[in-house]
Design an enzyme around this catalytic site. Sequence first.
Site, PDB file in Angstrom:
ATOM      1  N   SER A   1      10.472 -37.170  17.360  1.00 43.41           N
ATOM      2  CA  SER A   1      10.130 -35.753  17.343  1.00 43.41           C
ATOM      3  C   SER A   1       8.756 -35.455  17.928  1.00 43.41           C
ATOM      4  O   SER A   1       8.502 -34.356  18.407  1.00 43.41           O
ATOM      5  CB  SER A   1      10.213 -35.208  15.916  1.00 43.41           C
TER       6      SER A   1
ATOM      7  N   ASN B   1      25.106 -21.813   8.101  1.00 40.42           N
ATOM      8  CA  ASN B   1      23.786 -22.390   8.350  1.00 40.42           C
ATOM      9  C   ASN B   1      22.750 -21.360   7.936  1.00 40.42           C
ATOM     10  O   ASN B   1      22.716 -20.255   8.480  1.00 40.42           O
ATOM     11  CB  ASN B   1      23.624 -22.741   9.840  1.00 40.42           C
TER      12      ASN B   1
ATOM     13  N   CYS C   1       9.769 -22.728   2.434  1.00 40.89           N
ATOM     14  CA  CYS C   1      10.697 -21.894   3.194  1.00 40.89           C
ATOM     15  C   CYS C   1      11.870 -21.506   2.300  1.00 40.89           C
ATOM     16  O   CYS C   1      12.432 -22.350   1.605  1.00 40.89           O
ATOM     17  CB  CYS C   1      11.213 -22.658   4.418  1.00 40.89           C
TER      18      CYS C   1
ATOM     19  N   GLY D   1      21.902 -32.050   9.807  1.00 43.48           N
ATOM     20  CA  GLY D   1      22.351 -32.360   8.450  1.00 43.48           C
ATOM     21  C   GLY D   1      23.115 -33.658   8.415  1.00 43.48           C
ATOM     22  O   GLY D   1      23.988 -33.879   9.258  1.00 43.48           O
TER      23      GLY D   1
ATOM     24  N   CYS E   1      22.017 -27.324   7.901  1.00 41.64           N
ATOM     25  CA  CYS E   1      23.320 -27.531   8.514  1.00 41.64           C
ATOM     26  C   CYS E   1      23.398 -27.206   9.978  1.00 41.64           C
ATOM     27  O   CYS E   1      22.536 -26.562  10.540  1.00 41.64           O
ATOM     28  CB  CYS E   1      24.429 -26.726   7.841  1.00 41.64           C
TER      29      CYS E   1
ATOM     30  N   CYS F   1      13.078 -18.355  13.490  1.00 39.48           N
ATOM     31  CA  CYS F   1      12.288 -19.437  12.904  1.00 39.48           C
ATOM     32  C   CYS F   1      11.544 -20.209  13.990  1.00 39.48           C
ATOM     33  O   CYS F   1      12.165 -20.834  14.860  1.00 39.48           O
ATOM     34  CB  CYS F   1      13.200 -20.381  12.131  1.00 39.48           C
TER      35      CYS F   1
ATOM     36  N   CYS G   1       6.165 -20.484   6.784  1.00 47.03           N
ATOM     37  CA  CYS G   1       5.724 -21.766   6.233  1.00 47.03           C
ATOM     38  C   CYS G   1       4.287 -22.091   6.629  1.00 47.03           C
ATOM     39  O   CYS G   1       3.629 -22.901   5.975  1.00 47.03           O
ATOM     40  CB  CYS G   1       6.663 -22.888   6.660  1.00 47.03           C
TER      41      CYS G   1
END
Length: 487
Positions: A321, A123, A420, A49, A22, A274, A474
């Site tokens: 990306s 979130n 994750c 999201g 989110c 993160c 991760c």
Amino acid sequence: MARADGLLTDQIDPSEKAQDECGVFGVFAPGEEVAKLVYFGLYALQHRGQESAGIAASNGSQILVYRDMGLVSQVFSESDLETLPGHLAVGHTRYSTTGSSTWANAQPTLGPTPFGTVALAHNGNLTNFAELEALADDRRHMHQETVREATQKEKRTRQFRDSSNDTSLVTELLATTEGDNLTEAALELFPKLTGAFSLVFMEENRLYAARDPWGVRPLSLGRLEHGWVVASETAALDIVGASFVRDVEPGELIVIDEEGLRSHRFAEPTPARCVFEYVYLSRPDSVLEGKTVHAARTEMGRELAREYPVDADLVIATPESGTPAAVGYAEESGIPYGQGLMKNAYVGRTFIQPTQTIRQLGIRLKLNPLRENIEGKRLVVVDDSIVRGNTQRALVRMLREAGAREIHIRISAPPVKWPCFYGIDFASRAELIANGLNTDEICQSLGADSLGYISLDGMIKATQQNPAELCTACFSGTYPIPLPDNT
């Protein structure tokens, strides 16, 4: 003011990319059209999201919520926004990680408290959901007789549990936590929450923002000429003309009303931000801890070129990306950067389910090769990550059909080997291609000529952050936040 008139479907398997669950946005700005500010803020956070979107607004005496399944532009019309007057509002755009993708799980959640009404957007992902559910059950049992005596109160309490996500649970617990006001209730409850949470919530006359002690998910504070804004990313502040003030600190609760802004500390910060926000999740034009995401990704590409050089004719990106890292790889290697793939910017959510014939075209719904640029060329194809490998496998096949002579895949993140639990919807560990195969085996599976992943140290170095203050679970399997025994 909610509606549930149709679920949306994916044209392409979304599991091929990591999904963050989110984006959150809140504004306190008397005299402004706050619902429209939130709308544009959510528009800037749409990448976080695409399942549902919602806005709650208060005129000082009541809170109205409008939410539905779909993209921000699909959910809201201008006339919808005009039905949300007020001086403060919060908004949410969702990708589900806890709770199914249904209208009932759309946010913001809304519920009664002893102090008024609360609307909340979340979130992240809580790891002690079962423990919190047990706490909520105990409180329901304690108040069962009282609830039975008040039919209306019983009906209002039940509305919390019409959804299955951790956000509705937090909303319910806020309503049943002791305190003289919502600030006190939040300061009492939030130390009990374990996991990732960046929260934006409101009551009739106050806006709140809170971030977990680890600061896993980003949350930024901005200033308007006549108000305040909080958002998941700084890019959303830019969109609405707010100046960046600072990040909401880990373990901090911010309260904003007509008297100004006040800060409270509910836990000591133990940062574990993160790292995947730098790799993929955040917008390139956002700033995280003083570092632009675009600059970090470009440096990842440079480091990748140093670690895995190759003789080639052209560097191309898997758009969008992979673009900053591809530019960095080209700059460091001296190999020209060019456009080899065209992306359809409008592929994503649709009300129209593709036919089996169209579905079989797979990746071509998103990407199409520029044959004249790649035919006969030795290509370096840069992407941000590999999850299952299906997209890269199809991409290699498509590039070979378009005439590429060699295909060398370079990934600007280490192999994703672990799930994750803090808000990214990675596949289960058994489904992660890097969990069962080594790099050479993955390369063979993809049909590429070579494959290189950036090292963990190289990726972290590119972010210019303290390695001790980043979550790399991760990639490394080291989880900084406690997990339940049965996880």
